[in-house]
Scaffold this motif. Structure first.
Motif, PDB file in Angstrom:
ATOM      1  N   PHE A   1      45.285  37.116  35.179  1.00 37.96           N
ATOM      2  CA  PHE A   1      45.822  35.899  35.783  1.00 37.96           C
ATOM      3  C   PHE A   1      46.444  36.184  37.151  1.00 37.96           C
ATOM      4  N   VAL A   2      46.960  37.409  37.333  1.00 36.75           N
ATOM      5  CA  VAL A   2      47.420  37.791  38.673  1.00 36.75           C
ATOM      6  C   VAL A   2      46.231  37.825  39.625  1.00 36.75           C
ATOM      7  N   MET A   3      45.106  38.390  39.151  1.00 35.90           N
ATOM      8  CA  MET A   3      43.902  38.421  39.971  1.00 35.90           C
ATOM      9  C   MET A   3      43.410  37.008  40.291  1.00 35.90           C
ATOM     10  N   LYS A   4      43.467  36.123  39.307  1.00 41.79           N
ATOM     11  CA  LYS A   4      43.042  34.733  39.549  1.00 41.79           C
ATOM     12  C   LYS A   4      43.887  34.095  40.633  1.00 41.79           C
ATOM     13  N   GLY A   5      45.179  34.465  40.687  1.00 41.04           N
ATOM     14  CA  GLY A   5      46.064  33.874  41.675  1.00 41.04           C
ATOM     15  C   GLY A   5      45.779  34.318  43.096  1.00 41.04           C
ATOM     16  N   VAL A   6      45.232  35.536  43.274  1.00 40.80           N
ATOM     17  CA  VAL A   6      44.994  36.053  44.632  1.00 40.80           C
ATOM     18  C   VAL A   6      43.519  36.067  45.000  1.00 40.80           C
ATOM     19  N   ALA A   7      42.630  35.765  44.038  1.00 44.13           N
ATOM     20  CA  ALA A   7      41.185  35.777  44.305  1.00 44.13           C
ATOM     21  C   ALA A   7      40.810  34.602  45.202  1.00 44.13           C
ATOM     22  N   PRO A   8      39.682  34.706  45.915  1.00 44.37           N
ATOM     23  CA  PRO A   8      39.239  33.610  46.782  1.00 44.37           C
ATOM     24  C   PRO A   8      39.024  32.326  45.988  1.00 44.37           C
ATOM     25  N   ALA A   9      39.163  31.206  46.646  1.00 50.13           N
ATOM     26  CA  ALA A   9      38.972  29.902  46.001  1.00 50.13           C
ATOM     27  C   ALA A   9      37.575  29.818  45.396  1.00 50.13           C
ATOM     28  N   GLY A  10      37.506  29.256  44.220  1.00 47.75           N
ATOM     29  CA  GLY A  10      36.216  29.124  43.550  1.00 47.75           C
ATOM     30  C   GLY A  10      35.923  30.215  42.550  1.00 47.75           C
ATOM     31  N   THR A  11      36.727  31.270  42.540  1.00 44.99           N
ATOM     32  CA  THR A  11      36.537  32.349  41.570  1.00 44.99           C
ATOM     33  C   THR A  11      36.926  31.850  40.180  1.00 44.99           C
ATOM     34  N   THR A  12      36.032  32.017  39.223  1.00 47.24           N
ATOM     35  CA  THR A  12      36.294  31.521  37.867  1.00 47.24           C
ATOM     36  C   THR A  12      36.840  32.641  36.979  1.00 47.24           C
ATOM     37  N   MET A  13      37.501  32.266  35.903  1.00 45.10           N
ATOM     38  CA  MET A  13      38.000  33.256  34.949  1.00 45.10           C
ATOM     39  C   MET A  13      36.839  34.004  34.299  1.00 45.10           C
ATOM     40  N   ASN A  14      35.686  33.346  34.139  1.00 42.00           N
ATOM     41  CA  ASN A  14      34.511  34.018  33.582  1.00 42.00           C
ATOM     42  C   ASN A  14      34.096  35.197  34.453  1.00 42.00           C
TER      43      ASN A  14
END
Length: 437
Positions: free
Chosen positions: A389-402
């Protein structure tokens, strides 16, 4: 009340409060207060609990927690970490997959400076992932290396969770900090080998791109300016313990001082940087101290009710070999890591697991290393590993949890391989300890 009834009451209350979202520190405080009233004899038992909490916090073994946090905050707010990334960029040159390898190298260096896995993932993710995306890196090679190497902060000193484990399990913090070094390096090497191998088998996963050739004098100068001083800080934390010059508390103080002086020398130690570093480390330290005090009182309550002894006897009565029991405990930690944070897992499981390991005749320091690798594995495991979830917060827009889940899997396999290596070759842990003066 039988021990298993007491255990079910205590654990049931604990998980019920966690389920409704109550912070970990307050969860343990409430369970401890109610448990003390029920099992320790009413109000006198609650007063005894207060005394125990006070005693658990007035010990020098907790000093490294605050000082290691201060080190990381100074390193982050002064921008010294970004200098390290720039130096790694110069050294990796035109190597295919160099940005992914930079993530591993940066993860190792930041781990040795901050001791905070979530902070490493956030810093590496926010700085490297956009560049990787721009260069055409696929998600498995842009997100995965950062998820894996960011978690190395648990395995490379100064590790805040290693200190916490030593306090809860009542083990030598100095020995744990030395014991995790080689396994941490092995994990980083496994990550690097996977990246290189994947780039050879599937070159499109990390496309080559033109890079300005950096002359060797520039590389050497950057290394001397940014890497050598960091090496000195690492020695002031780990080296002084290894050669017997300092205790863990003293080494934490020397490391914090060295980090402060490096920031001053670089003219980065402004009043604002100092204020942010102190306030940030103070806020986290208070939270951790609350959790630690609750954990120690919780451990004593389990022991007083007979739950610890009953659980140990039950586990020892299982018709399985000692290695199978250890593997069962490690798998339990990994599975819990998929749905819980590292600190609650340690608080719930260590009071039960460590006595079992003692009874089985294994070295508890060796088990502590396996336990920390399992914690690291769980923290980046789907579906709810905190690192994801930390990665999801800093990943580029559009990056999915999958996409994040799939990127994490190869590095989780590397973690499992590291667990099996340490399990099969205990000398990886025991040999460095034997060299300590």
């Amino acid at each position: 009340m039988e021990w298993y009834e007491a255990f079910l009451v205590i654990m049931g209350g604990l998980f019920a409060l966690m389920f409704i979202g109550l912070p970990v520190a307050f969860t343990f405080l409430i369970v401890n207060l109610i448990g003390a009233y029920i099992f320790f004899g009413g109000v006198p038992g609650m007063l005894q609990l207060v005394i125990q909490i006070s005693e658990s916090l007035t010990t020098f073994t907790l000093v490294p927690v605050a000082l290691f946090l201060l080190m990381g905050e100074i390193m982050f707010h002064s921008g010294i970490g970004f200098d390290l990334l720039d130096t790694l960029d110069k050294w990796f040159g035109r190597l295919r997959g160099r940005l992914a390898l930079m993530a591993v190298g940066g993860g190792v260096l930041f781990s040795a400076l901050t001791g905070n896995s979530m902070g490493s993932i956030a810093l590496l993710g926010s700085t490297l992932v956009p560049e990787m995306e721009k260069r055409g890196y696929r998600k498995p090679m842009s997100l995965g290396p950062i998820l894996g190497s960011g978690g190395l902060a648990i395995m490379i000193p100064p590790s805040g969770l290693a200190v916490l484990l030593g306090v809860i399990a009542e083990l030598s913090i100095g020995k744990i900090l030395i014991a995790i070094i080689v396994p941490g390096v092995i994990m980083a090497a496994l990550y690097a080998c996977y990246i290189v191998g994947r780039c050879v088998v599937d070159p499109d996963v990390a496309p080559a791109f033109a890079v300005e050739r950096i002359p060797w004098p520039v590389k050497l100068r950057a290394g001397a300016m940014h890497v050598v001083p960091v090496g000195f800080i690492i020695f002031m934390v780990v080296g002084v313990i290894f050669v017997g010059l300092a205790t863990p508390s003293e080494s934490a103080a020397s490391g914090a001082l060295a980090t402060f002086l490096l920031a001053v020398f670089r003219r980065r130690m402004t009043w604002e940087v100092f204020r942010k570093a102190v306030v940030g480390s103070l806020e986290i330290s208070v939270m951790l101290l609350l959790i630690i005090s609750g954990a120690l009182a919780f451990t004593q309550m389990l022991a007083f009710t007979g739950a610890t002894e009953g659980l140990v006897n039950t586990v020892l009565g299982i018709d399985a070999g000692p290695v199978a029991v250890v593997l069962l405990m490690i798998v339990t930690v990994i599975v819990l890591g998929m749905v819980m944070g590292p600190v609650p897992i340690m608080l719930v499981t260590l009071p039960v697991f460590v006595p079992v390991v003692d009874q089985l005749g294994y070295d508890p320091i060796w088990f502590a290393v396996l336990y920390l690798i399992a914690i690291e594995t769980g923290s980046t495991s789907p579906p709810f590993g905190a690192g994801l979830f930390v990665m999801k917060g800093v990943a580029p827009a559009g990056t999915t949890m999958n996409e994040i889940y799939r990127a994490a899997v190869p590095f989780l396999v590397c973690d499992v391989i590291a667990i099996l290596i340490v399990l099969a070759f205990p000398a990886i842990v025991s040999w460095p300890l034997a060299q300590m003066f």
